[in-house]
Motif scaffolding. Structure first.
Motif, PDB file in Angstrom:
ATOM      1  N   LYS A   1      72.456   0.853  35.815  1.00  0.00           N
ATOM      2  CA  LYS A   1      71.419   1.084  34.799  1.00  0.00           C
ATOM      3  C   LYS A   1      70.492   2.236  35.202  1.00  0.00           C
ATOM      4  CE  LYS A   1      71.264  -3.646  33.008  1.00  0.00           C
ATOM      5  NZ  LYS A   1      70.441  -4.856  32.816  1.00  0.00           N
ATOM      6  N   LYS A   2      70.187   2.281  36.520  1.00  0.00           N
ATOM      7  CA  LYS A   2      69.334   3.377  37.000  1.00  0.00           C
ATOM      8  C   LYS A   2      69.998   4.716  36.768  1.00  0.00           C
ATOM      9  CE  LYS A   2      67.205   5.199  41.176  1.00  0.00           C
ATOM     10  NZ  LYS A   2      67.028   5.040  42.631  1.00  0.00           N
ATOM     11  N   SER A   3      71.324   4.745  37.032  1.00  0.00           N
ATOM     12  CA  SER A   3      72.045   6.004  36.824  1.00  0.00           C
ATOM     13  C   SER A   3      72.036   6.398  35.351  1.00  0.00           C
ATOM     14  CB  SER A   3      73.477   5.848  37.337  1.00  0.00           C
ATOM     15  OG  SER A   3      74.215   7.033  37.084  1.00  0.00           O
ATOM     16  N   LEU A   4      72.248   5.370  34.504  1.00  0.00           N
ATOM     17  CA  LEU A   4      72.221   5.670  33.058  1.00  0.00           C
ATOM     18  C   LEU A   4      70.831   6.130  32.620  1.00  0.00           C
ATOM     19  CD1 LEU A   4      74.359   2.670  31.694  1.00  0.00           C
ATOM     20  CD2 LEU A   4      75.047   5.070  31.852  1.00  0.00           C
ATOM     21  N   LEU A   5      69.812   5.414  33.143  1.00  0.00           N
ATOM     22  CA  LEU A   5      68.445   5.836  32.788  1.00  0.00           C
ATOM     23  C   LEU A   5      68.127   7.246  33.302  1.00  0.00           C
ATOM     24  CD1 LEU A   5      66.481   2.509  33.422  1.00  0.00           C
ATOM     25  CD2 LEU A   5      66.984   3.581  31.216  1.00  0.00           C
TER      26      LEU A   5
END
Length: 358
Positions: free
Chosen positions: A47-51
């Motif tokens: 999720k961090k990477s997507l964010l």
């Protein structure tokens, strides 16, 4: 392994306080919990990477929007400058239009004046053609000669009045008798008729006054003051007579006169050249400055320099020579003021003056 045996899980740190002892019975649950935590951690990283990716895209979009805002601001400033330029051009155009209207009105007035002048020129040309046609005929030529003769008779009559007003007489004999100026029978316009000897300047008088030129050349303490006054009065008479004759003959004098009786002046309109030094060390490098103002010279000696007064008499004689040359006579010399005046009066009153028509 024994049931009561404990399993020790060490953290990555070597701090004894961080060491946690897990019972064997709780190992599986703890392992399951750790597995679930690891799975949650991986999901959080994804999720961090997507964010992070979405945030980077938003930052790029924001940067592009800022660039477009800057471009729009520049375009707005250019638009404002163009609007200002258009307003200035509009003002200039309005001013140019008003100026063009004024020039058109002036041009209309000039055209109207030109039309009036053209009409006057046409009338003058027609009159000139009629005059030329009239002069081309014998009657017109005779009329012209008669008009010229009438004019010269009138000039002769007015000059005779001057001769009576300022009579030039010859002093003869030991008794100093005076002889009036008589009209000589000679028909010649030359300065000295045949058989006539030049008259001495000292033997001529104007209204009984002698004109002594010696005092104008050399003046001393013993010079007679009354003689100076008489000479100045005589020069005033001559100047007045010359001025009247020039006006009758319609001759503009080369050296105009400012009449004042015995304190008359003659004007030299020629530019006077005065040297002005351009260097204080050397006088060889000198330039000349031209003064275009007219200079007045006195026809009297009282309170004046003899050089200026003598030059004034010289200029007065030049005026007499101009009048003599105009009527076709000759001067008797630069030092014969009264003799030249006498010759001028005699020539104008002679019959040859009327017969000498154009």
């Amino acid at each position: 392994m024994e049931p009561n045996q404990n399993i020790t899980l060490l953290t990555t740190t070597t701090d004894p306080e961080d060491v946690r002892v897990i019972e064997w019975e709780d190992f599986e649950s703890e392992l399951a919990r750790l597995s679930s935590l690891s799975y949650a951690l991986n999901e959080a990283k994804e999720k961090k990477s997507l964010l992070h990716q979405k945030l980077h895209e938003l930052i790029q979009i924001n940067a592009e929007s800022l660039g477009r805002v800057n471009e729009l601001e520049e375009m707005r400033q250019k638009l404002e400058s163009k609007k200002l330029m258009v307003e200035n051009m509009s003002v200039r155009s309005r001013l140019a239009k008003e100026e063009a209207c004024k020039q058109e009105e002036q041009l209309g007035g000039a055209v109207q004046s030109l039309l009036v002048a053209g009409g006057a020129l046409s009338v003058a040309s027609r009159n000139l053609q009629e005059s030329s046609r009239a002069l081309s005929e014998e009657k017109g030529y005779v009329s012209l000669r008669n008009s010229q003769k009438t004019l010269k008779v009138r000039q002769q009559h007015m000059t005779s009045q001057i001769s009576m007003l300022y009579p030039v007489k010859i002093t003869v004999g030991p008794g100093q008798e005076q002889v009036e100026l008589e009209p000589y029978p000679s028909n010649s316009l030359s300065g000295n008729p045949a058989g006539l000897k030049p008259v001495n300047q000292g033997s001529l008088t104007i209204q009984g006054l002698h004109l002594t030129m010696l005092s104008f050349r050399k003046m001393s303490f013993f010079t007679d003051k009354k003689e100076i006054q008489r000479s100045a009065t005589a020069l005033g008479y001559v100047a007045h007579a010359v001025s009247l004759i020039a006006s009758y003959l319609q001759v503009p004098l080369r050296y105009p006169l400012r009449l004042g009786g015995s304190h008359s002046y003659i004007i030299d309109n020629a530019p006077s050249i005065e040297p002005t030094s351009t260097s204080s060390e050397s006088t060889s490098n000198a330039s000349t400055s031209t003064n275009t103002k007219h200079v007045e010279f006195p026809l009297f000696l009282e309170g004046q320099e003899t050089t200026r007064a003598a030059y004034a008499v010289f200029l007065l004689n030049k005026d007499l020579e101009q009048l003599l040359n105009f009527i076709g006579a000759k001067s008797l010399g630069p030092r014969h003021i009264l003799a030249n005046l006498r010759e001028l009066l005699r020539t104008i009153q002679s019959k040859a003056f009327i017969d000498n028509l154009i």
